[in-house]
Write an enzyme that holds these catalytic residues in place. Structure first.
Site, PDB file in Angstrom:
ATOM      1  N   HIS A 326      40.465  78.989  34.705  1.00  0.00           N
ATOM      2  CA  HIS A 326      39.787  77.850  34.073  1.00  0.00           C
ATOM      3  C   HIS A 326      39.480  78.064  32.594  1.00  0.00           C
ATOM      4  O   HIS A 326      38.982  77.151  31.946  1.00  0.00           O
ATOM      5  CB  HIS A 326      38.492  77.570  34.838  1.00  0.00           C
ATOM      6  CG  HIS A 326      37.534  78.727  34.719  1.00  0.00           C
ATOM      7  ND1 HIS A 326      37.775  79.951  35.303  1.00  0.00           N
ATOM      8  CD2 HIS A 326      36.379  78.861  34.048  1.00  0.00           C
ATOM      9  CE1 HIS A 326      36.795  80.775  35.003  1.00  0.00           C
ATOM     10  NE2 HIS A 326      35.928  80.142  34.242  1.00  0.00           N
ATOM     11  N   ASP A 327      39.726  79.266  32.073  1.00  0.00           N
ATOM     12  CA  ASP A 327      39.430  79.547  30.663  1.00  0.00           C
ATOM     13  C   ASP A 327      40.673  79.598  29.783  1.00  0.00           C
ATOM     14  O   ASP A 327      40.564  79.800  28.576  1.00  0.00           O
ATOM     15  CB  ASP A 327      38.742  80.919  30.537  1.00  0.00           C
ATOM     16  CG  ASP A 327      37.328  80.916  31.071  1.00  0.00           C
ATOM     17  OD1 ASP A 327      36.680  79.859  31.038  1.00  0.00           O
ATOM     18  OD2 ASP A 327      36.873  81.986  31.520  1.00  0.00           O
TER      19      ASP A 327
HETATM   20  C1  NOJ Z   1      33.503  83.604  31.551  1.00  0.00           C
HETATM   21  C2  NOJ Z   1      33.726  82.338  32.294  1.00  0.00           C
HETATM   22  O1  NOJ Z   1      34.938  82.406  32.980  1.00  0.00           O
HETATM   23  C3  NOJ Z   1      33.650  81.223  31.277  1.00  0.00           C
HETATM   24  O2  NOJ Z   1      34.086  80.001  31.789  1.00  0.00           O
HETATM   25  C4  NOJ Z   1      32.249  81.166  30.758  1.00  0.00           C
HETATM   26  O3  NOJ Z   1      32.154  80.221  29.704  1.00  0.00           O
HETATM   27  C5  NOJ Z   1      31.785  82.518  30.225  1.00  0.00           C
HETATM   28  N1  NOJ Z   1      32.169  83.609  31.065  1.00  0.00           N
HETATM   29  C6  NOJ Z   1      30.294  82.543  30.119  1.00  0.00           C
HETATM   30  O4  NOJ Z   1      29.714  82.582  31.394  1.00  0.00           O
END
Ligand code: NOJ
Length: 556
Positions: A326-327
């Site tokens: 998702h990132d």
């Molecule tokens: C990693 C997570 O996968 C991401 O989506 C999030 O924004 C950051 N950590 C902060 O929790």
């Protein structure tokens, strides 16, 4: 190495918000997941990782948790969760939960209490610091979201101190130095294990330990004048004791799996987190390949990384194999070709992920070849990194076209657009207005269309997953990379005493000429899987088609 259930697992990541909306509010939910579990069973996965579904103001789509022991009403109730868990278990699918303990939401009762007064019992759950003598922030650290002015410190007017937040000011960092906080964290995890969950994904665990004395970052500052400098803030000495503490107090007591999000962990450092003898984590995933760098790694870099990371497994550790989540951008858009070679390249990427050492992770939508999006207006983006950086760069006077060029391909909204179930309205995701725009390619790319296509990607994933189940060399075999210097082709062996498999993949848009290694030519092989239906089932040829991927088994 003692065999555990998660060595054989294939994990499917559900980003609940975008998966399936059952009640028309535009947000995916647990009853939606329940409806779709039979499809996941058909796919063959045997473990689900839920991104955070706890109560949250959704500043960072759930990574800002306000109540660690309850489900966000937008997603359902604890009872809905119980049903999902029970049904998944009855299908042989385990569930692991995302645990976010670097920070909480500022709406969490711990923080609401902590900010009331300096002597509040929850005060030390968080990290407070006086300003510099001139009143400015304690150091030059920036928040990772480029939010506001950019600092990682926020002034609290009531108690006249700054608090630390690596991400949004609405996500204050937790203080792992404080024993009661550590106990609270253990209790939260026990709460979920007792509900029946099968493990945890630990969010940014390498940041739990903060650098002693909060020194300024000595390197380059970002566009907003504050330092990103993640390398300074990750893997700080003392981190291993914290992770071992979790192991002793929680992980070792149950048959659960743990996978850590290993920010800034190199293949050299990894064994210290994942070798069984260390008693820390079962596995981690790294970011050498899947990342938001401006350009994706070359095939040579890809192979070099796989060779190094395979050694982590060889030396008694374990890994997540993944190319997106998702990132990060959609994998077929970033590493494959999401235009004329969308189908074969999506399959090639899956072939590698499912046959390299470690546990394969499938991010929702990948199994139908979902692609990146390209929205025109910043208002259409939701991701904090994209929005924050856009404004910071605009403020710094950077040309807008250049900003879009930089941000669009790596925006975290690429993987977060709603799941494309069908060619119907909103891709069948919701009957309401989706919280994030649907990818306009949905009439062409959706589950229904894919499953009725002769070249179905979903069907190929089914085959790969079944193959992993039936061929022990994929899970337990040693690993040997051939042709490490070939700029297009990835070729490797997986071998146990009883079975040898050879994986060949032309990771490129062009045909590839391959000189086969002697070890390959002097034996008989038969093909057990291909991502094309128009090639000769033989290794006795020198030319490979663009994005061709095949698996062979040694005869005899
Ligand atoms: C990693 C997570 O996968 C991401 O989506 C999030 O924004 C950051 N950590 C902060 O929790």
């Amino acid at each position: 190495m003692k065999k555990r259930w998660w060595h054989d697992a294939v994990v499917y990541q559900i980003y609940c918000r975008s998966f399936c909306d059952s009640n028309g509010d535009g947000i995916g939910d647990l009853p939606g997941v329940l409806q779709k579990l039979p499809i996941l069973r058909e796919l063959g996965v045997n473990c689900i990782w839920f991104t955070p579904i706890y109560v949250s103001p959704q500043v960072d789509n759930g990574y800002d948790i306000a109540d660690y022991r309850d489900i966000d009403p937008a997603y359902g109730t604890l009872e809905d969760f119980r049903q999902v868990l029970e049904t998944a278990h009855s299908m042989g699918i385990r569930i692991i939960m995302d645990m976010v303990f670097n920070h909480s939401s500022d709406q969490c009762v711990w923080f609401r209490e902590a900010r009331k007064s300096r002597d509040n019992p929850y005060r030390n759950y968080y990290i407070w610091h006086n300003g510099k003598p001139d009143g400015s922030e304690p150091n030059n650290w920036g928040n990772y979201f480029y939010e506001g002015k950019g600092s990682a410190w926020e002034w609290d007017e009531t108690t006249k101190q700054y608090y630390l937040h690596y991400y949004s000011k609405h996500m204050p960092d937790l203080n792992w130095e404080y024993e009661p906080l550590r106990q609270e964290v253990y209790d939260v995890m026990k709460f979920w294990v007792e509900k029946g969950v099968d493990g945890f994904r630990l969010d940014v665990f390498t940041s739990f330990k903060k650098p002693e004395g909060f020194p300024d970052y000595p390197g380059e500052l970002g566009v907003n004048g504050y330092a990103q400098g993640r390398e300074q803030r990750c893997n700080v000495p003392g981190i291993h004791e914290l992770i071992h503490g979790m192991y002793e107090n929680v992980f070792s007591k149950y048959d659960i799996m743990t996978v850590g999000e290993a920010s800034r962990v190199s293949s050299r450092m990894a064994p210290d987190y994942v070798r069984a003898a260390r008693q820390e984590l079962d596995s981690i995933y790294h970011f050498e390949i899947c990342n938001r760098n401006p350009a994706p790694p070359t095939v040579l870099q890809y192979k070099d990384a796989q060779i190094r990371w395979a050694k982590v497994v060889e030396n008694g550790g374990w890994l997540a194999q993944h190319l997106s989540n998702h990132d990060f951008p959609r994998q077929v858009s970033r590493f494959g070709n999401d235009k004329e070679y969308r189908i074969p390249s999506a399959k090639l990427l899956a072939t590698l992920t499912h046959t390299l050492p470690g546990t394969p992770y499938v991010y929702q939508g990948e199994e139908i070849g979902m692609t990146n999006v390209s929205f025109d207006r910043i208002e259409d983006y939701n991701d904090q990194y994209t929005v924050g950086q856009y404004h910071a760069l605009m403020k710094a006077g950077v040309d807008e076209a250049a900003i879009w060029q930089k941000l669009r391909p790596v925006s975290r909204d690429n993987p977060r657009t709603p799941y494309q179930w069908s060619g119907g309205e909103n891709a069948g995701f919701t009957t309401g207005t989706p919280w994030l725009k649907v990818n306009p390619r949905y009439p062409e790319i959706n589950l229904e269309a894919d499953r009725s296509h002769p070249q179905s990607i979903f069907a190929y994933y089914q085959k790969l997953i079944a193959l992993r189940r039936d061929n022990p060399a994929i899970v337990d075999g040693t690993f040997h990379m051939f042709l490490p210097e070939h700029p297009q082709v990835v070729m490797y062996l997986r071998r146990t005493a009883r079975q040898t498999l050879l994986i060949v993949a032309n990771f490129s848009d062009n045909s590839a000429m391959v000189e086969r290694p002697q070890e390959v030519t002097e034996h008989q092989w038969h093909r057990i899987l291909t991502n094309r239906d128009d090639t000769t089932p033989s290794l006795m040829r020198e030319s490979w088609l663009p994005w061709e991927a095949e698996i062979y088994e040694l005869e005899g």
